[in-house]
Enzyme design. Structure first.
Site, short mmCIF file in Angstrom:
data_model
loop_
_atom_site.label_atom_id
_atom_site.label_comp_id
_atom_site.label_asym_id
_atom_site.label_seq_id
_atom_site.Cartn_x
_atom_site.Cartn_y
_atom_site.Cartn_z
CG ASN A 113 -0.40 0.68 2.42
OD1 ASN A 113 -0.45 1.92 2.53
ND2 ASN A 113 0.18 -0.10 3.34
CG PHE A 117 -0.92 9.10 6.87
CD1 PHE A 117 -0.79 7.74 7.12
CD2 PHE A 117 0.09 9.95 7.30
CE1 PHE A 117 0.32 7.24 7.80
CE2 PHE A 117 1.20 9.47 7.98
CZ PHE A 117 1.31 8.11 8.22
CB SER A 177 3.48 5.58 7.25
OG SER A 177 2.56 4.90 8.04
CG ASN A 179 3.04 4.70 1.64
OD1 ASN A 179 3.84 4.32 0.78
ND2 ASN A 179 2.35 3.87 2.38
CB THR A 180 3.99 10.67 5.03
OG1 THR A 180 2.61 10.30 4.96
CG2 THR A 180 4.10 12.15 5.36
CE LYS A 214 2.49 0.41 12.73
NZ LYS A 214 1.09 0.18 12.37
CG ASN A 243 4.16 1.35 9.46
OD1 ASN A 243 3.49 0.89 8.53
ND2 ASN A 243 3.85 2.47 10.08
C1 LIG Z 1 -3.71 -0.85 3.57
C2 LIG Z 1 -2.87 -0.59 4.78
C3 LIG Z 1 -2.93 0.66 5.37
C4 LIG Z 1 -2.14 0.92 6.50
N1 LIG Z 1 -2.24 2.14 7.10
C5 LIG Z 1 -1.53 2.39 8.22
C6 LIG Z 1 -1.66 3.63 8.89
O1 LIG Z 1 -2.44 4.49 8.50
N2 LIG Z 1 -0.90 3.82 9.99
C7 LIG Z 1 -0.03 2.88 10.49
O2 LIG Z 1 0.62 3.11 11.52
N3 LIG Z 1 0.10 1.68 9.88
C8 LIG Z 1 -0.64 1.42 8.78
N4 LIG Z 1 -0.52 0.20 8.16
C9 LIG Z 1 0.45 -0.77 8.70
C10 LIG Z 1 -0.23 -1.79 9.63
O3 LIG Z 1 -0.76 -1.16 10.77
C11 LIG Z 1 0.79 -2.87 10.06
O4 LIG Z 1 1.82 -2.25 10.82
C12 LIG Z 1 1.42 -3.60 8.89
O5 LIG Z 1 0.50 -3.77 7.84
C13 LIG Z 1 1.97 -4.96 9.28
O6 LIG Z 1 0.96 -5.79 9.80
P1 LIG Z 1 0.16 -6.88 8.91
O7 LIG Z 1 1.17 -7.65 8.14
O8 LIG Z 1 -0.63 -7.69 9.91
O9 LIG Z 1 -0.74 -6.09 8.01
C14 LIG Z 1 -1.29 -0.09 7.03
C15 LIG Z 1 -1.24 -1.35 6.42
C16 LIG Z 1 -2.03 -1.61 5.32
C17 LIG Z 1 -1.97 -2.96 4.69
#
Ligand SMILES: Cc1cc2nc3c(=O)[nH]c(=O)nc-3n(C[C@H](O)[C@H](O)[C@H](O)COP(=O)(O)O)c2cc1C
Length: 333
Positions: A113, A117, A177, A179-180, A214, A243
């Site tokens: 992704n 945000f 993250s 992406n910022t 985080k 993350n």
């Molecule tokens: C579509 C998507 C959007 C995410 N948006 C955020 C976010 O806004 N803020 C954040 O701290 N992490 C975000 N994450 C990261 C997740 O919180 C997590 O740290 C990461 O995906 C690893 O866990 P997972 O493998 O169980 O998804 C996002 C992940 C995905 C897949």
């Protein structure tokens, strides 16, 4: 009853972001129907625990990004989560990056992704947290607007912190993250010291709200050690690791590997596990650790706990396994 295997092909036939929204709305509808007919489903027995002054009904939580705008707290709570982290929220509402920005790598049980945000802003989101009826712990994940220059990042964090201080049970500072632009530069000693000094000054005035940070899975050994040292030094309540990763080592030849953004799900698991285990060795028992990244089964959950995580979060696993993942983990304890 596990309906998710039946629903999944329909959800996966939709464009990825649409499917996420449809999945959450269906969950909400299902919960409303269950409440109307007086059958709310049985959540397996909880094993409560207390961490950084908060009582968690169990150790499994929803990771940030799944309920960015805090619209589904009650429906998600009904799945049995002990805690739900909403956001990431920013001071002002913003649309996020251009679509397409979410990619499904079904053969790898992964997602990439670059959402950037998209959210309705801290004001609207905080008001929704206040209206939620969920009895579990709600964390507010906060960060900075895309248009904010680096030298004002701290101001953005402080603005969000002030708004959620009396609303959320804990705050997660998202510096990781991918992406910022420049956000990951916040993994820097001087910047973090300045940020935490200001947040602690804000906190002095109110209740002692736990602050978690985080972090990225893409830190080298030296950077990770520095994060651990800072967490101890600054008395951060917890580290959320990790993350998404910008690395593609785990999926070198996948056709979508070249899409920019953060990789989550199965290919992230070993990196997240290794990060948690290193962090635990570095911080001892003095900082709580939330393990997240690629948890797709109760076995993965158990390994993350063994690596040193006090709490565990899931996101991508829910996309592939549905609510059964949470039940399976809770049943195993
Ligand atoms: C579509 C998507 C959007 C995410 N948006 C955020 C976010 O806004 N803020 C954040 O701290 N992490 C975000 N994450 C990261 C997740 O919180 C997590 O740290 C990461 O995906 C690893 O866990 P997972 O493998 O169980 O998804 C996002 C992940 C995905 C897949």
């Amino acid at each position: 009853m596990n309906l998710y295997p039946l629903a999944r092909p329909f959800l996966f036939a939709l464009e990825t972001e649409t499917s996420h929204a449809v999945g959450l709305r269906s969950l909400q509808l299902l919960r409303t129907l269950q409440r109307c007919v007086g059958f709310e489903g049985r959540v397996p027995e909880a094993s409560p625990t207390e961490l950084f002054g908060l009582k968690f009904a169990n150790r499994i939580g929803l990771a940030a990004g799944a309920d960015k705008n805090a619209q589904y707290i009650d429906a998600l709570g009904g799945m049995g989560f002990g805690f739900i982290e909403v956001g990431t929220m920013t001071p002002l509402p913003q649309p996020g990056r251009d679509k397409p920005r979410l990619f499904r790598l079904a053969d790898e049980q992964a997602l990439i992704n670059r959402m950037g945000f998209p959210n309705e802003g801290v004001e609207v989101i905080a008001a929704r947290i206040e209206r939620a009826r969920y009895a579990g712990i709600v964390g507010a994940n906060i960060s900075v607007n895309a248009a904010t220059p680096v030298e004002r990042f701290t101001d953005d964090f402080v603005t969000c912190f002030r708004r959620v201080r009396h609303t959320a049970d804990y705050v997660a500072i998202n510096i990781s993250s991918p992406n910022t632009k420049n956000l990951r530069d916040m993994h820097d000693e001087a910047r973090l010291r300045e940020l935490f000094t200001r947040l602690f000054a804000e906190r002095e005035a109110g209740k002692r709200l736990p602050i978690l940070m985080k972090i990225s899975p893409d830190l080298d050994e030296h950077q990770l050690a520095e994060m651990a040292r800072l967490a101890l030094d600054l008395r951060v309540d917890g580290l959320i690791a990790t993350n998404t990763t910008v690395g593609r080592n785990a999926i070198p030849s996948h056709p979508l590997a070249k899409e920019t953004g953060g990789l989550s799900g199965r290919p992230l698991f070993s990196l997240a596990l290794q990060t948690v285990s290193r962090l635990r060795a570095l911080v001892g028992s003095r900082v709580a650790i939330v393990g997240v990244g690629g948890i797709l089964s109760a076995d993965d959950y158990a390994r993350m706990r063994d690596a040193g995580a006090d709490l565990v979060q899931v996101y991508t696993g829910l996309v592939y396994r549905g609510p059964a993942l949470v039940r399976e983990i809770l049943r195993r304890g």
